[in-house]
Structures are given as structure tokens and as C-alpha cells.
Enzyme design. Structure first.
Site, mmCIF file in Angstrom:
data_model
loop_
_atom_site.group_PDB
_atom_site.id
_atom_site.type_symbol
_atom_site.label_atom_id
_atom_site.label_comp_id
_atom_site.label_asym_id
_atom_site.label_seq_id
_atom_site.Cartn_x
_atom_site.Cartn_y
_atom_site.Cartn_z
ATOM 1 N N ASP A 29 0.833 -1.205 0.000
ATOM 2 C CA ASP A 29 0.000 0.000 0.000
ATOM 3 C C ASP A 29 0.874 1.265 0.000
ATOM 4 O O ASP A 29 2.073 1.214 0.313
ATOM 5 C CB ASP A 29 -0.879 -0.042 1.260
ATOM 6 C CG ASP A 29 -2.149 0.784 1.131
ATOM 7 O OD1 ASP A 29 -2.289 1.535 0.155
ATOM 8 O OD2 ASP A 29 -3.004 0.685 2.042
ATOM 9 N N ASP A 76 -10.750 2.330 -3.119
ATOM 10 C CA ASP A 76 -11.264 2.160 -1.760
ATOM 11 C C ASP A 76 -12.785 2.221 -1.743
ATOM 12 O O ASP A 76 -13.390 1.993 -0.700
ATOM 13 C CB ASP A 76 -10.692 3.247 -0.836
ATOM 14 C CG ASP A 76 -9.360 2.816 -0.249
ATOM 15 O OD1 ASP A 76 -9.016 1.625 -0.358
ATOM 16 O OD2 ASP A 76 -8.653 3.667 0.314
HETATM 17 C C1 DGJ Z 1 -5.713 2.098 2.077
HETATM 18 C C2 DGJ Z 1 -6.156 0.883 1.331
HETATM 19 O O1 DGJ Z 1 -6.676 1.238 0.091
HETATM 20 C C3 DGJ Z 1 -7.170 0.117 2.163
HETATM 21 O O2 DGJ Z 1 -7.645 -0.977 1.452
HETATM 22 C C4 DGJ Z 1 -6.503 -0.300 3.441
HETATM 23 O O3 DGJ Z 1 -5.478 -1.206 3.165
HETATM 24 C C5 DGJ Z 1 -5.976 0.908 4.179
HETATM 25 N N1 DGJ Z 1 -5.133 1.697 3.335
HETATM 26 C C6 DGJ Z 1 -5.229 0.490 5.399
HETATM 27 O O4 DGJ Z 1 -4.626 1.533 6.033
#
Ligand code: DGJ
Length: 719
Positions: free
Chosen positions: A471, A541
Site C-alpha cells: 500500500d 477504496d
Molecule cells: C488504504 C487501502 O486502500 C485500504 O484498502 C486499506 O489497506 C488501508 N489503506 C489500510 O490503512
């Protein structure tokens, strides 16, 4: 031969699929672009200077020539493909061809992501060496044409062969003059949680530009720009497109010249990029992939899908079915311990999930997003048997185990930051701008790269880890490395990307069987650069199924279904507050790498049964959705309905997927015209009825959709 040379016309015709790209060496040894469009025979074009003349003394001949590598200072006034300042401060460049060679296959771009050929018969490369004799600059322009698709890639290598330092101020991987006027520009625009919406605007006189200066390709614009005819749609018409194989800041633009001729360009964003080339040094640009289609946007996308799925993505997982996963994020966020995770995992195993992914919150003292990034050691309170114990227990449930990292970041409240406060991007004497209470590690520094490689590798070697979600949750600020001298400060963002690519190459090579998925607050770095290292990306997201229709539709303009993570989440949806049926959530998610993003312990027995049937269905369909030809049929940007289909390579099978967000009264039933089927075949639907391939394409298939948030997903097989 994909590259044909005509010595009489001094042209190189690069042909593949239905496309040709024609380069010419003019009388003064400039490199010109004569043509990019439908396929031509090898010696079809002759350069005629009178095609490119102006009577105005203000328009110097060079300003109206179809330059393939435009440079500034002697009469061409646009953004140069190669802009260089010499040690006296002058910015005049004049590139003339020195030699040209043809190479079989496609050489790799060291340190950079790129498409590749597995066999030399798949592609041929034309390498053109040009020189500016005054400043001692050499430019090698490398073009590869893929025989089956006609995709043309271009990358430039600049070498300083002179005595003094040079500064690169502009670097464009593609800069193609087109002859056609009156075009539209198509780009993929958005924001966090609503990435890659398809935007189409008429190209007018002057400039149209999209960009990112954020140090990542970004949520706002994808590194992709297409120009199309006014009548081009999904199914017909011409499109010229460029996709940038890079994950950092970029710009892509179309400049329309005085005669109405557009030029399509993509490259490094000069707002945040320049590069010092000392004598003897070289710099290679990322690659641009240029795809022409005269079969509309579907035709363009299908060429990208096949190239990016099979000749950009790499490794063990490239050609394998991806496991059905359950990601812990929306189910438990930071609030978990081993017991809770195992309860989730057990339920997940019961419905057939194959991979349990532990997201953020497992390390340091991380119970919220305010600390511990950089301290990649498990939290013993939350995970008393450690990652190794947890991963073994998950394996005992018959599932694989995956783990989240955000390795490029550091929390000010972390041991790493306390030990190395100088390792983050920062500017002495200025506040260090935080976002999500975190700072960005300076990946341009080799010691930082080494730390990340060793910290992540230590975790991966210590437990049974089968999957990694990588991430990255903020954009760059103060992006000027403390370790660089003043004249090199503006190299930081690109050096960061080169450092990141080195880290990714090293880790993915050391753990070849781990499935890596990239993520950046969802789809903030959904680009071809990341796909070279990781075959899939978390699309967004936003997990709301109605929103996902637009997200997946827009993403599919460039990226294959095999690249998109798509999960079923709980209702009301955490991003939109919307409640839609489980069936719709599943029917949408099966259009990508399917997973769940919820606590299955909160599902009713009926929902669990439905979820387990959904998983069984996904397993039976996932090879078709991963490898089939993807057809966009009805656009969610045009109304409440969406439809797409996956057609198997031999056209014997297809999966029709149709969705209605909000229904309207007294409206005509949705009749969908399929595409890419065998006209003479008969296809059997799941209800046993037979349909002629020709009729499905020409008469259409009426989809039984009724009600808000309804969906229809059905497999048809030829008999
Ligand atoms: C952003 C990601 O897109 C989410 O799926 C998740 O992993 C969060 N970060 C966790 O902090």
C-alpha cells in the site's frame, strides 16, 4: 517483418496487427513521423516537403515539420521531446540521425518497468541514434513494434558525450504528430474513491493537458491519453492512444498546431523533474505504449488488455487463477486480535475463501493510523503466537495467508523515525508536511532501499506468507532529497521511483511465488509501471457495487480484468452509505479478482449460503474472466444500465453481465447486442434455451433485469 526499411524513401515502416507507424530520415537527417494509423505496405509513403510548408515568415520550416523528436531553440516552439540546458545556460538542441539499426525482439529497459517479448518473433525493435554535435548530446530512440497487436513502444536514452554538464529539462516518451483534425481527447479522471471516470472532451486549438505532480500517477489522472474521431464510440472509429509505463508524476497532452494538426505526447512532468547529466552519464526515459485502433474503444482496450496481461505482468501468477480472498480491512479495521481474526478466517474458509489477508494494524503499536509505519514487527499483544503462528493456523484452515505492508512510509511516532529522522523526504528548516499522520521515506537513498528490502524480506521469510498487499497512502511533499546536491534536487521524484522499482524487483524476485497486489489508497497508483512488478492492483477504496460499475468500466479502458481487485463488502457501504443486495455485490465483483472485504461472522445463515454459492460460481468462471476478451456493451456513464461480456479465446463460451442501478417506469427492456461471437454457432443459455451467434450479435439478447440494484450474470456455451 514488423520493421521494413525503404532505402529509396528513407522510411521505416513499423507494422503489426492492423497498424503501421512510419518514420522518415529527411534530407537534413532529422527524424520525422510520417504516419500512424491503419496498416500500410512497407514502401507506401514518400515524404513530400510541400505537404508541410507554410508561407508565413514567422513559421520556420522546422515548426511545421512532423518531427518525431521535437527540440527547441531553432524554430520549433512546443514542449520538446528532449529539452536540455548546457553548461552555459543555453537551451538549444539540434538532433540529427547518426545511425539506425534493427534488433530482433525487444531489449529490456534496465531498472524500469516495460513490456517485453518472450520470443524474438513477437516483436522487432528499431534503434535510432541521433546526436547534437555542439553540446555532445546523444539520444537513442528505441521503438518496438509488436507483431500481433501493432502496439508501438518508445523509450529514449540520453547520453552526455560532451565535455560539460548538461541538464535535462524536458523528456517525452511519446510525442506523435497526427494529421487528423477535429478530434476528441479521452482520459481517465477522478479522485480518491472515484478513480478513472471516462472523460471525453473536444480538442480545440491550443493545448489540452492532464498531469500529476504528486510523486505517484495518482487518483486524479491516469497516465493515459487517447485522441479519437468525433464519431468514434466503443464499437467503431479510430483511436490513437498513449499509455505511460511509469508510476510517478507525469504529463500527457495534446497540442494542436496552426494547421489544426494535433500532437499526442506523454512523458516526465517538468514541474517536478529535471536531471543533471555529467559527462559520460546516461538517462533512460520510461516507456510509452502507443496503440491505434480502428475498431473503437473496445478495439483499443482489447489490445492493451492482452499486452498488459501477458507481456507486461510477469511471474508465477501471470497466467494463474487468482485465489478468492477475504481482506480484513473493512471487516475489522484496526480492532482485532488473533482470536477475532481466526473467527473471521474460519467463517471465510467455510464459504470457500482460499486466501485470508490481514490488512493494516498488525505491527508496532498500530491501533489507529497515527503510528508505527516503518516498524515491521508484529504486535505481540494482538498476535500472541506471532505472524508465524497466525499464518500456520490460517493454513490449517485450508487457506493461504496474506499480509499488508506500507513500506514506503514512516510514522513520526515510530522507532524507525526516532532512529533515522533524516530518512524521510524533507527540506531543512521547513515543517515536514504530514498526511494521514505519516511521512514518506526517501527511496532515492540506497540505505533506505536496503532497509525496506531487509525489513520486508525478514517478515516474508519468517512466516508462511503467500500474498502481499503493498500500500502507499499519501502524496509527496518537500520532495527534494536531503542527500542530493542543489543541482540534483529536482531529480528526487524520479530517483524515488527508480529506488522503488529496485526495491520491488529485488523483493518480488526473492519471493517469486508470493502474489503481490499494489494499492495506493485504492487506485492512486493503478498504472502499467506497478503492473510490471505486481500483476494486480486494488482498484479503489470505494467498494460500493453501484459505484464499482463505473470504476471497473473506466479502469477497463486500459487495464485487464486480471489486474483489478474487486471485493464484496458489507452494507450499508462504508464509503457511500448505500445498501444493495448481496447478489449485485457479487455479480459486480466477479468482473475482477474476486474477494470479500467484510466480517463474514455478521452475515446471516442465508447470506452465508449465498456467499458460498457465489464463491463456487467465481471459481468456475474466473479463468474466463481473467483471460477472455472483454467487451464493454452498455456504459454506466450514459444511464442506469451497464453491460459487459467476457468471450473465451475460441469464442465458444461467453459470460454476459448486465446491471441496473435505478430502474425507471415504462421503459423498454434492455436489449443487448453481443460482440465477438461465432456467427454460425448456437449458444446454450443457463436456462437451456438456444441462441444463434449471429442473432445474439445482430438482433440482440433481452436481459431480464427488473428493479433497483438488479443484476444478470449468465454463461452461454456453444453446442
Ligand atoms: C488504504 C487501502 O486502500 C485500504 O484498502 C486499506 O489497506 C488501508 N489503506 C489500510 O490503512
Amino acid at each position: 517483418m514488423p520493421v521494413e526499411f525503404s532505402s529509396s524513401a528513407r522510411t521505416w515502416t513499423l507494422s503489426g496487427g492492423n497498424t503501421s507507424y512510419v518514420l522518415h530520415q529527411d534530407e537534413e537527417d532529422r527524424l520525422l513521423n510520417l504516419y500512424w494509423g491503419p496498416r500500410l505496405p512497407g514502401n507506401a509513403l514518400h515524404f513530400d516537403p510541400s505537404d508541410y510548408s507554410s508561407f508565413a515568415s514567422f513559421d520556420l520550416p522546422v515548426s511545421v515539420l512532423p518531427l518525431e523528436l521535437p527540440v527547441c531553440g531553432s524554430g520549433w516552439y512546443g514542449v520538446p521531446a528532449v529539452g536540455v540546458r548546457d553548461s552555459s545556460g543555453n537551451e538549444v538542441v539540434d538532433l540529427r540521425i547518426v545511425s539506425v539499426e534493427t534488433l530482433p525482439g525487444k531489449p529490456a529497459l534496465p531498472g524500469l518497468p516495460s513490456t517485453y517479448a518472450e520470443d524474438i518473433s513477437e516483436a522487432e525493435t528499431l534503434s535510432v541514434l541521433l546526436r547534437d554535435i555542439v553540446i555532445g548530446l546523444e539520444v537513442t530512440a528505441r521503438y518496438t513494434v509488436f507483431a500481433s497487436s501493432g502496439a508501438v513502444t518508445r523509450s529514449l536514452t540520453l547520453a552526455n558525450r560532451g565535455p560539460g554538464p548538461l541538464t535535462v529539462t524536458s523528456l517525452l516518451s511519446a510525442s506523435v504528430p497526427l494529421w487528423q483534425g477535429g478530434l476528441d481527447a479521452v482520459h481517465l479522471n477522478g479522485a480518491w474513491a472515484r478513480e478513472r471516470r471516462v472523460i471525453r472532451v473536444p480538442v480545440r486549438e491550443g493545448d489540452f493537458r492532464i498531469s500529476s505532480a504528486r510523486g505517484a500517477s495518482g487518483h486524479e489522472e491516469n497516465p493515459f491519453l487517447a485522441l479519437c474521431e468525433r464519431n468514434t464510440d466503443e464499437f467503431s472509429g479510430s483511436v490513437w492512444s498513449a499509455s505511460f509505463v511509469y508510476s510517478g508524476s507525469f504529463h500527457a497532452f495534446c497540442h494542436t498546431d496552426i494547421f489544426g494538426h494535433p500532437r499526442l505526447s506523454v512523458g516526465m512532468n517538468p514541474e517536478v523533474f529535471s536531471w543533471s547529466l555529467s559527462p559520460g552519464e546516461t538517462l533512460t526515459s520510461p516507456e510509452a505504449v502507443m496503440i491505434f485502433s480502428d475498431a473503437g474503444f473496445n478495439g483499443m482496450s482489447q489490445l492493451y488488455h492482452s499486452l498488459y496481461r501477458t507481456r507486461l505482468a510477469r511471474g508465477f501468477w501471470r497466467d494463474r487463477s487468482r485465489p478468492v480472498l477475504l481482506n480484513s480491512w473493512e471487516g475489522v479495521y484496526f480492532n482485532f486480535n488473533e482470536e477475532k481474526l481466526l473467527a473471521v478466517a474460519e467463517k471465510a474458509a467455510e464459504i470457500g475463501v482460499e486466501l485470508f489477508v490481514l490488512d493494516d494494524g498488525w505491527f508496532g503499536r498500530r491501533d489507529s493510523d497515527n503510528c508505527s509505519l516503518g516498524d515491521w514487527v508484529e504486535n505481540p499483544v494482538k498476535l500472541p503466537s506471532g505472524l508465524s503462528g497466525l499464518s500456520e493456523k490460517v493454513h490449517r484452515l485450508g487457506m493461504q495467508f496474506g499480509l499488508w505492508f506500507e513500506p514506503e512510509m514512516v510514522s513520526p511516532d515510530s522507532n524507525l523515525y526516532r532512529m533515522h529522522p533524516d530518512w524521510c523526504l524533507h527540506v531543512e528548516g521547513r515543517p515536514r508536511t504530514q498526511a494521514r499522520q505519516q511521512l514518506i521515506l526517501d527511496l532515492s537513498r540506497p540505505e533506505v532501499q536496503e532497509y525496506i528490502i531487509s525489513a520486508v524480506s525478514a517478515v516474508l521469510s519468517s512466516s508462511c506468507i503467500d500474498y502481499v498487499k503493498w500500500d502507499m497512502n499519501r502524496n509527496m511533499t518537500e520532495s527534494f532529497s536531503a542527500a542530493l546536491p542543489p543541482e540534483r534536487k529536482k531529480e528526487t521524484q524520479h530517483r524515488y521511483m527508480l529506488g522503488l522499482y529496485h526495491v520491488l524487483e529485488t523483493i518480488t524476485a526473492a519471493f517469486p511465488k508470493i502474489l503481490f497486489e499494489s494499492c495506493s489508497g485504492g487506485g492512486g497508483r493503478f498504472d502499467p509501471g506497478m503492473l510490471f512488478y505486481m500483476p494486480q492492483t486494488w482498484t479503489s477504496d470505494d467498494t460500493d457495487a453501484a459505484e464499482r460499475l463505473k470504476l471497473q468500466y473506466g479502469t477497463s479502458f486500459v487495464y485487464p480484468a486480471s489486474a483489478m481487485g474487486a471485493h464484496v463488502s458489507a452494507v450499508p457501504n462504508h464509503q457511500t452509505g448505500r445498501t444493495v443486495p448481496l447478489k449485485l455485490r457479487g455479480d459486480v465483483a466477479l468482473g475482477g479478482n474476486f474477494g470479500f472485504e467484510l466480517d463474514p461472522g455478521r452475515l446471516s445463515p442465508e447470506e452465508l449460503e449465498e456467499a458460498s454459492q457465489m464463491v463456487a460460481k467465481v471459481k468456475s468462471l474466473r479463468d474466463l474472466t481473467r483471460t477472455g476478451t472483454f467487451w464493454r456493451l452498455v456504459s454506466p456513464f450514459d444511464g442506469q444500465a451497464t453491460a459487459w461480456a467476457f468471450v473465451s479465446g475460441d469464442r465458444s463460451t461467453f459470460l454476459l453481465c448486465a446491471y441496473c442501478v435505478l430502474s425507471s417506469p415504462n421503459s423498454a427492456p434492455l436489449r443487448i447486442h453481443l460482440l465477438g461471437l461465432l456467427p454460425d454457432a448456437w449458444y446454450k443459455a443457463e436456462d437451456g434455451r438456444l441462441y444463434s451467434g449471429a442473432a445474439l450479435m445482430h438482433y440482440g439478447y433481452t436481459v431480464p433485469l427488473r428493479g433497483d440494484f438488479s443484476s444478470f450474470v449468465s454463461l452461454f456455451k456453444s453446442v
